[in-house]
Design a protein around this motif. Structure first.
Motif, PDB file in Angstrom:
ATOM      1  N   GLU A 134       0.861  -1.167   0.000  1.00 13.14           N
ATOM      2  CA  GLU A 134       0.000   0.000   0.000  1.00 13.14           C
ATOM      3  C   GLU A 134       0.904   1.226   0.000  1.00 13.14           C
ATOM      4  OE1 GLU A 134      -3.266   0.057  -0.350  1.00 13.14           O
ATOM      5  OE2 GLU A 134      -3.245  -2.132  -0.461  1.00 13.14           O
ATOM      6  N   ASN A 135       0.860   1.958  -1.096  1.00 17.26           N
ATOM      7  CA  ASN A 135       1.743   3.111  -1.245  1.00 17.26           C
ATOM      8  C   ASN A 135       1.028   4.171  -2.074  1.00 17.26           C
ATOM      9  OD1 ASN A 135       3.974   4.715  -2.794  1.00 17.26           O
ATOM     10  ND2 ASN A 135       5.071   3.725  -1.097  1.00 17.26           N
ATOM     11  N   PRO A 136       1.112   5.448  -1.680  1.00 23.46           N
ATOM     12  CA  PRO A 136       0.396   6.488  -2.444  1.00 23.46           C
ATOM     13  C   PRO A 136       0.839   6.589  -3.898  1.00 23.46           C
ATOM     14  CG  PRO A 136       1.853   7.463  -0.792  1.00 23.46           C
ATOM     15  CD  PRO A 136       1.781   6.005  -0.490  1.00 23.46           C
ATOM     16  N   CYS A 140      -1.857   6.290  -6.809  1.00 24.53           N
ATOM     17  CA  CYS A 140      -1.926   7.382  -7.787  1.00 24.53           C
ATOM     18  C   CYS A 140      -1.805   6.833  -9.211  1.00 24.53           C
ATOM     19  CB  CYS A 140      -0.795   8.362  -7.492  1.00 24.53           C
ATOM     20  SG  CYS A 140      -1.197  10.051  -7.901  1.00 24.53           S
ATOM     21  N   GLU A 141      -0.881   5.906  -9.412  1.00 24.68           N
ATOM     22  CA  GLU A 141      -0.684   5.331 -10.747  1.00 24.68           C
ATOM     23  C   GLU A 141      -1.936   4.588 -11.200  1.00 24.68           C
ATOM     24  OE1 GLU A 141       1.252   4.778 -14.270  1.00 24.68           O
ATOM     25  OE2 GLU A 141       1.890   5.996 -12.563  1.00 24.68           O
ATOM     26  N   ASN A 154     -15.914   5.994 -12.674  1.00 24.15           N
ATOM     27  CA  ASN A 154     -15.199   7.140 -12.128  1.00 24.15           C
ATOM     28  C   ASN A 154     -15.112   7.114 -10.599  1.00 24.15           C
ATOM     29  OD1 ASN A 154     -14.544   8.373 -14.576  1.00 24.15           O
ATOM     30  ND2 ASN A 154     -16.577   9.272 -14.748  1.00 24.15           N
ATOM     31  N   GLU A 155     -16.088   6.476  -9.960  1.00 24.32           N
ATOM     32  CA  GLU A 155     -16.052   6.409  -8.501  1.00 24.32           C
ATOM     33  C   GLU A 155     -14.827   5.628  -8.023  1.00 24.32           C
ATOM     34  OE1 GLU A 155     -16.995   7.886  -5.257  1.00 24.32           O
ATOM     35  OE2 GLU A 155     -18.699   8.033  -6.609  1.00 24.32           O
ATOM     36  N   ARG A 156     -14.500   4.538  -8.705  1.00 28.61           N
ATOM     37  CA  ARG A 156     -13.315   3.752  -8.347  1.00 28.61           C
ATOM     38  C   ARG A 156     -12.052   4.564  -8.549  1.00 28.61           C
ATOM     39  NH1 ARG A 156     -13.454  -2.050 -11.104  1.00 28.61           N
ATOM     40  NH2 ARG A 156     -11.586  -2.254  -9.814  1.00 28.61           N
ATOM     41  N   MET A 157     -12.019   5.350  -9.615  1.00 34.09           N
ATOM     42  CA  MET A 157     -10.881   6.222  -9.875  1.00 34.09           C
ATOM     43  C   MET A 157     -10.693   7.207  -8.724  1.00 34.09           C
ATOM     44  SD  MET A 157     -10.704   8.905 -13.042  1.00 34.09           S
ATOM     45  CE  MET A 157     -12.146   9.811 -12.519  1.00 34.09           C
ATOM     46  N   LYS A 158     -11.786   7.789  -8.266  1.00 36.65           N
ATOM     47  CA  LYS A 158     -11.731   8.755  -7.166  1.00 36.65           C
ATOM     48  C   LYS A 158     -11.193   8.099  -5.893  1.00 36.65           C
ATOM     49  CE  LYS A 158     -14.695  11.807  -4.432  1.00 36.65           C
ATOM     50  NZ  LYS A 158     -16.087  12.201  -4.147  1.00 36.65           N
ATOM     51  N   VAL A 159     -11.615   6.852  -5.627  1.00 41.53           N
ATOM     52  CA  VAL A 159     -11.160   6.136  -4.434  1.00 41.53           C
ATOM     53  C   VAL A 159      -9.653   5.958  -4.449  1.00 41.53           C
ATOM     54  CG1 VAL A 159     -11.222   3.893  -3.261  1.00 41.53           C
ATOM     55  CG2 VAL A 159     -13.349   4.975  -3.997  1.00 41.53           C
ATOM     56  N   CYS A 160      -9.093   5.686  -5.625  1.00 39.78           N
ATOM     57  CA  CYS A 160      -7.627   5.516  -5.732  1.00 39.78           C
ATOM     58  C   CYS A 160      -6.912   6.777  -5.253  1.00 39.78           C
ATOM     59  CB  CYS A 160      -7.236   5.213  -7.173  1.00 39.78           C
ATOM     60  SG  CYS A 160      -7.751   3.600  -7.768  1.00 39.78           S
ATOM     61  N   PHE A 161      -7.360   7.926  -5.728  1.00 42.73           N
ATOM     62  CA  PHE A 161      -6.700   9.178  -5.337  1.00 42.73           C
ATOM     63  C   PHE A 161      -6.967   9.514  -3.866  1.00 42.73           C
ATOM     64  CE2 PHE A 161      -7.065   9.901 -10.022  1.00 42.73           C
ATOM     65  CZ  PHE A 161      -5.702   9.943 -10.282  1.00 42.73           C
ATOM     66  N   LEU A 165      -4.208  10.242  -0.970  1.00 44.46           N
ATOM     67  CA  LEU A 165      -4.218  11.469  -0.167  1.00 44.46           C
ATOM     68  C   LEU A 165      -4.286  11.178   1.332  1.00 44.46           C
ATOM     69  CD1 LEU A 165      -6.537  13.701  -2.367  1.00 44.46           C
ATOM     70  CD2 LEU A 165      -4.124  14.120  -1.860  1.00 44.46           C
ATOM     71  N   GLU A 166      -4.871  10.052   1.705  1.00 38.41           N
ATOM     72  CA  GLU A 166      -4.886   9.686   3.121  1.00 38.41           C
ATOM     73  C   GLU A 166      -3.466   9.539   3.662  1.00 38.41           C
ATOM     74  OE1 GLU A 166      -7.148   6.132   3.457  1.00 38.41           O
ATOM     75  OE2 GLU A 166      -9.080   7.106   3.032  1.00 38.41           O
ATOM     76  N   LYS A 167      -2.563   9.048   2.811  1.00 42.43           N
ATOM     77  CA  LYS A 167      -1.183   8.817   3.245  1.00 42.43           C
ATOM     78  C   LYS A 167      -0.290  10.025   2.999  1.00 42.43           C
ATOM     79  CE  LYS A 167      -2.246   4.202   1.735  1.00 42.43           C
ATOM     80  NZ  LYS A 167      -2.415   3.478   0.485  1.00 42.43           N
ATOM     81  N   ASP A 168      -0.695  10.872   2.040  1.00 41.77           N
ATOM     82  CA  ASP A 168       0.131  12.037   1.699  1.00 41.77           C
ATOM     83  C   ASP A 168      -0.813  13.177   1.289  1.00 41.77           C
ATOM     84  OD1 ASP A 168       2.059  13.801   0.964  1.00 41.77           O
ATOM     85  OD2 ASP A 168       2.925  12.595  -0.648  1.00 41.77           O
ATOM     86  N   PRO A 169      -1.416  13.866   2.286  1.00 41.40           N
ATOM     87  CA  PRO A 169      -2.510  14.823   2.020  1.00 41.40           C
ATOM     88  C   PRO A 169      -2.136  16.008   1.137  1.00 41.40           C
ATOM     89  CG  PRO A 169      -2.396  14.273   4.354  1.00 41.40           C
ATOM     90  CD  PRO A 169      -1.161  13.714   3.727  1.00 41.40           C
ATOM     91  N   LYS A 170      -0.892  16.374   1.078  1.00 36.14           N
ATOM     92  CA  LYS A 170      -0.494  17.557   0.316  1.00 36.14           C
ATOM     93  C   LYS A 170       0.223  17.193  -0.986  1.00 36.14           C
ATOM     94  CE  LYS A 170      -2.021  20.591   3.273  1.00 36.14           C
ATOM     95  NZ  LYS A 170      -3.164  21.473   2.922  1.00 36.14           N
ATOM     96  N   ASN A 171       0.080  15.960  -1.414  1.00 39.95           N
ATOM     97  CA  ASN A 171       0.753  15.543  -2.644  1.00 39.95           C
ATOM     98  C   ASN A 171       0.102  16.197  -3.854  1.00 39.95           C
ATOM     99  OD1 ASN A 171       0.916  13.567  -5.124  1.00 39.95           O
ATOM    100  ND2 ASN A 171       2.662  13.089  -3.818  1.00 39.95           N
TER     101      ASN A 171
END
Length: 464
Positions: A134-136, A140-141, A154-161, A165-171
């Protein structure tokens, strides 16, 4: 390699996070449709994600049985990762290495597949996991891959991002992806939450011109001046970005600046001369200008007639080019037919109407086509029977829409006119019985918000 070892290898491959395990293609989607949407139809073509696009192309090449070409694409992906992410080569390469392993496995080169599995394992074991972490970066990829590929997911796509963001909120990359996902999911008018997500993405990635154009699209209805400033700022910042140009062209169509949209689409066409969708959008822009003249100006004067002819020809050229490149673009043949009606080239008009009927159309476009063709038969061909047939076929389609309401009204008027001449006219009585059978409330007249209104603003409503 023994059967047991091969099964073990396949089990390990299934654990990888890569294009072969993400189920990117819809079950009902052909490979041609998938490739067309990923590389032609989707406007998002940002050059920042060259490695992502190489991985996608490798996956498509494999699906077509071109595994050597797939390996070449994966090699190019590795090159871009080394150039663009020299400080994250290992973690950024996990998806590419996973794809390598799958391609070699399908080629029967199991030792090479194991070699790339081992490369993945060497990185993952640092995180106490054999093949999957599990890695941001990986979330992201996957998000970018789904953004380019998925059909109605598109909902699944949103979940990926969101996971990234949970692991790196300002990425910045994850924030931009999440904002684009929100844009695609959001209903109009735009909510403040989704506008805020685009604003945040811009603050973290001020050079992302595509996101600025998306924000402008959301702001257009409430802050048009600021929206225009954002679009022009984005175009000035990166004048060669294709996705920015295409997004900006859509924006200018929305604010009724068709000339600016044409200018941008022509520029985009210089970089992608065989993109059917860019030709189609250009043809539609010229067609829009034709309709404006037909609906608002006197067309009998020499000046307006010349202006009309000067717009019809590029509209025909671009729509024909789009149809030649990709035959299944919805409405392209219908638009061509309407333009040929305007020039009184009725044989060509009929040819393109029939081509449009041969397409697998959704209910609303099919209703609109029956309305246009019925009008063509009634107004231009003076064939009332054929017009009635197509109006009826359109009304039979179980979808509430404006075209359906227009066809019902036309049928009612035709029946009443016939009865005024003969109270026992059998065709008129048949039409009225049909209308009672398909009365309002049975999939009839309420138009869906945002659907195209075919109108009837010119004598030949087959154009509109």
């Amino acid at each position: 390699m023994s059967t047991a070892s091969k099964e073990s290898l396949e089990s390990s491959l299934q654990q990888l996070k890569c294009h072969f395990t993400w189920n990117l293609r819809a079950e009902d989607e052909s490979l041609d449709e998938f490739e067309d949407r990923v590389f032609n139809k989707d406007e998002f073509q940002n050059s920042e994600f060259k490695a992502t696009m190489c991985n996608l192309l490798a996956y498509v090449k494999h699906c077509r049985g071109l595994n050597e070409a797939a390996l070449k694409c994966l090699g190019e992906a590795e090159d871009f990762i080394r150039q663009q992410h020299p400080d994250q080569i290992e973690i950024k390469s996990l998806v590419t290495w996973g794809n390598y392993a799958w391609v070699y496995y399908h080629m029967g080169q199991l030792s090479k597949a194991q070699e790339y599995l081992d490369k993945v394992k060497q990185v993952c074991k640092k995180f106490s996991s054999p093949y999957r972490i599990e890695n941001p970066v990986l979330d992201c990829e996957e998000g970018w891959a789904r953004l380019k590929c998925t059909k109605n997911q598109n909902e699944r796509m949103k979940v990926c991002f969101e996971k990234a963001l949970e692991k790196d909120p300002k990425n910045p990359e994850s924030t931009s992806g999440w904002a684009i996902a929100n844009y695609r999911l959001d209903d109009w008018p735009a909510s403040n939450d989704y506008i805020d997500s685009l604003e945040q993405a811009i603050s973290l990635s001020p050079d992302n011109t595509y996101v600025k154009v998306l924000l402008a699209m959301k702001l257009e209805e409430v802050h048009e001046n600021r929206a225009k400033e954002l679009v022009e700022e984005a175009l000035k910042k990166d004048p060669s970005a294709i996705d920015t140009m295409l997004g900006a062209a859509k924006f200018y169509v929305k604010v009724h600046d068709t000339d600016r949209a044409i200018q941008l689409l022509k520029k985009a066409l210089e970089s992608m001369p065989n993109n059917a969708y860019v030709h189609y959008y250009l043809g539609c822009c010229y067609r829009s200008k034709v309709l404006h003249i037909l609906n608002t100006e006197e067309t009998t004067s020499n000046g307006n007639r010349e202006k009309l002819e000067a717009l019809i020809q590029p509209a025909l050229n671009h729509l024909r080019k789009a149809e030649d490149i990709k035959e299944m673009i919805e409405n392209s043949c219908s638009h061509l037919a309407g333009l040929y009606v305007t020039t009184k080239q009725y044989e060509e008009a009929d040819y393109y109407f029939q081509k449009e009927f041969n397409k697998d159309l959704r209910p609303l476009p099919k209703q609109l086509l029956h309305l246009r063709y019925g009008n063509f038969q009634f107004y231009e061909r003076k064939c009332e029977d054929r017009a009635i047939y197509h109006y009826m076929e359109g009304v039979k389609i179980n979808r509430e829409s404006k075209p359906k309401g227009k066809m019902r009204d036309k049928l009612r008027k035709l029946a009443l006119r016939r009865l005024s001449r003969d109270e026992s006219d059998p065709e008129a009585l048949r039409i009225l019985a049909f209308l009672r059978e398909h009365r309002e409330g049975q999939g009839a007249d309420k138009a869906s918000e945002g659907e195209e209104d075919p109108g009837n603003r010119v004598p030949s409503a087959s154009l509109e």
